[in-house]
Structures are given as structure tokens and as C-alpha cells.
Design a protein around this motif. Sequence first.
Motif, PDB file in Angstrom:
ATOM      1  N   LYS A  54      -1.253  -0.886   1.450  1.00  0.00           N
ATOM      2  CA  LYS A  54      -0.676   0.408   1.064  1.00  0.00           C
ATOM      3  C   LYS A  54      -1.498   1.526   1.685  1.00  0.00           C
ATOM      4  N   THR A  55      -0.803   2.575   2.085  1.00  0.00           N
ATOM      5  CA  THR A  55      -1.480   3.788   2.546  1.00  0.00           C
ATOM      6  C   THR A  55      -0.637   4.991   2.135  1.00  0.00           C
ATOM      7  N   THR A  56      -1.316   6.075   1.765  1.00  0.00           N
ATOM      8  CA  THR A  56      -0.654   7.306   1.351  1.00  0.00           C
ATOM      9  C   THR A  56      -1.368   8.464   2.030  1.00  0.00           C
ATOM     10  N   GLU A  84      -9.838  -0.075  -2.745  1.00  0.00           N
ATOM     11  CA  GLU A  84      -9.106   1.147  -2.458  1.00  0.00           C
ATOM     12  C   GLU A  84     -10.060   2.137  -1.832  1.00  0.00           C
TER      13      GLU A  84
END
Length: 138
Positions: A54-56, A84
Motif C-alpha cells: 500500500k502507498t498513499t 509502515e
Amino acid sequence: MYKTTITPRVSETDAVGHINNTSLPVWFEAGRNPLFELFTPDHDFAKWKMVIVKTTLEFTGQVYFGKDAEIHTWVERIGNSSLELYEELYQEGRLCAKNRAVYVNFNLSQQHSEPIPAPIRAELSKHLRETSENQEGF
């Protein structure tokens, strides 16, 4: 915290002279090189361990050609087999982007996650982000 200096290339600009938004994920990944070395010191992709799940990315300012940028990378959380990261990109002292990335320590040959080894966990702990640094809540 890990720090990485990025020198923008002409090919990373867009039609209005800014660094194209597709370049920033690549720059953030460059800031993770010290972490990749912890998990796979010989850089052998057959034994690669860090798999992104996941990346934001949040853009907070414009980034320009001709001025170095600096990536700051913190470890925000260490789980059993995942971690994270919290990252910021600065140019000329201005915060231009923030990112979070979640990685899993993954055994490619057996196709399953593995616990993060204690020596790596200890090194990651040296780069934990203090909660007081989280002033903007991202």
C-alpha cells in the motif's frame, strides 16, 4: 530518520516546468534504499524480501527542476511481518509531499510473509517516528 537527496532530471518535468507527479513515487522509493539493504543486503532479486502492499501520496506543494529535493523516511510502525513508513519530500525547506507506504517481509520462493528478524527490527526501531512529529495528522 533516513535522508536521501534527489537531483531532479529534465525528463521528470511536465509541460509547465514542474516535476511530474509520476516521479514522486519513484523518488520516495529511492529514499527506501537503506531499508531494502537491511532486508536484502546483496540486492539479489531472487531473495528480495520487501514487497509493497500500500502507498498513499499527498501533494502539498510544487516541486521544480534545478533544485535538489530531500526525502525524509521514518519507520512509523513495525508489525510482526510488516512495517509502515512515513515519508516527506522537501525542496528548499518547503514540505512538498507526504507519503505512507506499507511493506511486508515476504519470502518469494515460498510465497508467504515471514516475521521481521530481531536484528532488522532493532535497526528499524532506531528510525521510529516520534508521535510529536505527527503535527498534521497524515
